[in-house]
Design an enzyme around this catalytic site. Structure first.
Site, short mmCIF file in Angstrom:
data_model
loop_
_atom_site.label_atom_id
_atom_site.label_comp_id
_atom_site.label_asym_id
_atom_site.label_seq_id
_atom_site.Cartn_x
_atom_site.Cartn_y
_atom_site.Cartn_z
N ARG A 148 -0.07 -10.07 0.45
CA ARG A 148 0.45 -8.71 0.23
C ARG A 148 1.56 -8.82 -0.81
NH1 ARG A 148 1.20 -7.35 5.02
NH2 ARG A 148 3.41 -7.72 5.46
N ASP A 186 25.93 -7.61 30.45
CA ASP A 186 26.81 -6.69 29.73
C ASP A 186 26.93 -7.02 28.25
OD1 ASP A 186 28.26 -8.91 30.21
OD2 ASP A 186 29.88 -7.91 31.31
N HIS A 238 10.36 2.95 7.41
CA HIS A 238 9.28 3.94 7.30
C HIS A 238 9.99 5.28 7.34
CE1 HIS A 238 6.08 0.94 8.97
NE2 HIS A 238 6.56 0.61 7.80
N ASP A 279 7.64 -10.83 4.33
CA ASP A 279 7.93 -9.40 4.24
C ASP A 279 9.30 -9.22 4.87
OD1 ASP A 279 8.12 -6.65 4.49
OD2 ASP A 279 6.07 -6.38 5.22
N HIS A 308 1.63 -7.72 11.66
CA HIS A 308 3.02 -7.63 12.14
C HIS A 308 3.47 -8.94 12.79
CE1 HIS A 308 2.87 -2.95 12.21
NE2 HIS A 308 2.98 -3.46 10.99
N HIS A 330 -4.53 -1.41 5.94
CA HIS A 330 -3.39 -0.48 6.00
C HIS A 330 -3.39 0.39 4.76
CE1 HIS A 330 -1.27 -3.08 3.11
NE2 HIS A 330 -1.55 -4.12 3.89
N HIS A 374 4.65 3.67 2.01
CA HIS A 374 5.35 4.68 2.83
C HIS A 374 6.66 5.03 2.13
CE1 HIS A 374 7.85 1.24 4.05
NE2 HIS A 374 6.71 0.58 4.15
N ASP A 413 12.56 -3.17 1.28
CA ASP A 413 11.31 -3.61 1.94
C ASP A 413 10.46 -4.33 0.90
OD1 ASP A 413 9.07 -3.89 3.50
OD2 ASP A 413 8.63 -1.75 3.65
N GLU A 437 4.57 -6.34 -2.24
CA GLU A 437 5.20 -5.05 -1.94
C GLU A 437 6.46 -4.84 -2.75
OE1 GLU A 437 6.66 -4.67 2.13
OE2 GLU A 437 6.65 -2.49 1.93
N GLU A 477 2.35 -1.41 -1.62
CA GLU A 477 2.14 -2.68 -0.94
C GLU A 477 0.68 -2.96 -0.59
OE1 GLU A 477 3.59 -2.73 3.18
OE2 GLU A 477 4.62 -0.85 2.76
N TYR A 483 -6.51 -9.45 3.46
CA TYR A 483 -6.36 -10.38 4.58
C TYR A 483 -7.74 -10.80 5.04
CZ TYR A 483 -2.22 -7.47 4.22
OH TYR A 483 -1.17 -6.75 3.73
N1 GLY Z 1 7.99 -4.11 6.42
C1 GLY Z 1 7.31 -3.02 6.98
C2 GLY Z 1 6.33 -2.47 6.04
O1 GLY Z 1 6.08 -3.07 5.02
O2 GLY Z 1 5.81 -1.41 6.25
MN MN Z 2 6.55 -1.48 3.66
MN MN Z 3 7.29 -4.60 4.16
#
Ligand code: GLY
Ligand code: MN
Ligand code: MN
Length: 438
Positions: free
Chosen positions: A404, A38, A359, A258, A241, A348, A352, A269, A406, A382, A386
């Site tokens: 990365r 619970d 997102h 990240d 991820h 990628h 976004h 982000d 971002e 971003e 890699y």
């Molecule tokens: N942190 C998720 C992205 O960068 O899309």
């Molecule tokens: Mn992002």
């Molecule tokens: Mn991110």
């Protein structure tokens, strides 16, 4: 920092003005989710529902009716002094009218009796079609109830339509008040990243850096992260991820973090990549500078009128060119872009939309064409590279490097504003910050 009732009222007004005459829209709140036995997960309101109400209780329902006099109805959990000892204060119908600006409000247990009447004869019923199984089933039930009463004069809505089309287009364009909250969220996250850089030293565990980020954001009132942080030492950065965040970080590793907090249900982000020991190696520096070049060039290109996809294409061109110069790709630039060879290292897209959801909602294509940026849109930029630790097609010295960078970028009338400028990204600035640690 929170939006006030006037903001929510204006949004409802704006949405109602776009709804067809005689239509009704139904937007459901989120429910509590069991974690185990619970104990429940922390409650996070549905973004669509919160966007229109600022009301943070579970299971509620908003009904907007467009007519001669627009009508805003809230269904909410009932007041129950005995339960409130356990669950905390509930606004109840009275509070929904007084504090949340509903024209009328009722307890949740009245929904199934009242809803069929509220959609009786509607020109259109708008709701998020096929997004929420429970709501789909409820709508079907209301329509069936209405269908059983046609001989008593009930009339089914003429059409069903998806509420997200109108709502998500509105959410894509941020108001001054929203931008203020998003700036604050970004500033808190930027400082949290600086704290992580200052704390980092070889041998530290990824979870220790994660806790530095969470502690700082929490101390500023941002108790929740907008998504599970990625704290990746060394080759873990090549897992896009990666969220295990439980490995020791070695001397000579890069650390990719990240992470971004959420404030009043608005996300930030940020990704930064830095050397655990405060000094980039030659190979790390080369990859880092290339990613930074793409990050800066794409941010430079953010302005009203820029085609969304052109930002990604720009990043592909810069990164592919750089990979050729470093000897990591061989061949003709255009052919390598055309064949998608860069995807081995950059798999990628450039970013976004960002808003209440990390997102965020809003179409990327409009009438079959990529959307053009416009003031009020917030996007991430971003780019990353890699190089898999087992990629034997490249020299060993490159393997396991993941970078990365971002930022969160607001499109303004004049061009753009970087909301995440509070955390350094030049190599020299990062190294200087880390040298000052302690
Ligand atoms: N942190 C998720 C992205 O960068 O899309
Ligand atoms: Mn992002
Ligand atoms: Mn991110």
């Amino acid at each position: 920092m929170k939006l006030d009732q006037q903001n929510y009222l204006e949004r409802r007004k704006q949405l109602l003005a776009q709804m067809p005459e005689g239509s009704v829209m139904v937007i459901a709140a989120e429910s509590l989710k069991t974690r185990n036995n619970d104990a429940e997960y922390p409650f996070r309101q549905s973004s669509n529902f919160y966007y229109l109400t600022g009301f943070n209780e579970p299971d509620a329902l908003l009904v907007l009716a467009r007519g001669a006099a627009n009508l805003v109805t809230l269904f909410c959990p009932p007041r129950d002094p005995e339960m409130e000892i356990w669950t905390g204060y509930r606004a109840g119908p009275e509070g929904c009218v007084k504090r949340f600006g509903a024209d009328q409000a009722f307890n949740l247990d009245e929904i199934d009796e009242r809803l069929p009447k509220m959609i009786d004869g509607a020109s259109q019923l708008l709701y998020p079609i096929a997004r929420d199984k429970a709501l789909d089933a409820r709508v079907k039930g209301w329509l069936e109830t209405l269908g059983r009463s046609v001989r008593s004069g009930a009339v089914l809505p003429q059409t069903l339509a998806d509420s997200d089309r109108l709502l998500h287009e509105m959410r894509l364009f941020k108001s001054a008040a929203e931008i203020e909250v998003m700036q604050r969220a970004a500033t808190i996250s930027a400082t949290a990243h600086c704290q992580a850089m200052l704390t980092c030293k070889p041998g530290i565990n990824e979870f220790q850096l994660e806790s530095v980020i969470q502690a700082y954001c929490g101390s500023q009132g941002a108790r929740f992260q907008a998504y599970t942080p990625i704290v990746a030492g060394g080759a873990n950065a090549c897992i896009l991820h990666y969220i295990e965040n439980d490995q020791p970080i070695a001397d000579g590793d890069l650390v990719l973090i990240d992470a971004g907090c959420e404030l009043d249900n608005y996300a930030s982000d940020i990704t930064r990549t830095f050397p655990a020991n405060g000094r980039f190696s030659e190979e790390q520096a080369a990859i880092y500078d290339l990613v930074l070049k793409a990050n800066e060039a794409c941010i430079e290109a953010v302005r009203p009128g820029t085609c969304w996809d052109s930002l990604h294409q720009l990043s592909v061109r810069i990164l592919t060119q750089g990979l050729i110069e470093l000897g990591l790709l061989q061949g003709d630039l255009d052919e390598l872009i055309e064949s998608g060879a860069f995807r081995r290292f950059y798999m990628h897209r450039i970013g976004h939309w960002l808003g209440m959801d990390v997102h965020d909602v809003g179409d990327y294509r409009v009438d079959g064409e990529w959307r053009k940026l416009a003031p009020g849109i917030v996007t991430t930029i971003e780019p990353g590279i890699y190089i898999a630790p087992d990629d034997h097609s490249v020299e060993e010295r490159w393997r396991g490097i993941g970078v990365r960078i971002e930022d969160d970028v607001l499109v303004t009338e004049q061009g753009s504003k970087v909301l995440t400028a509070g955390v350094p990204k030049l190599r020299s600035e990062i190294e200087a910050l880390m040298q000052n640690a302690g």
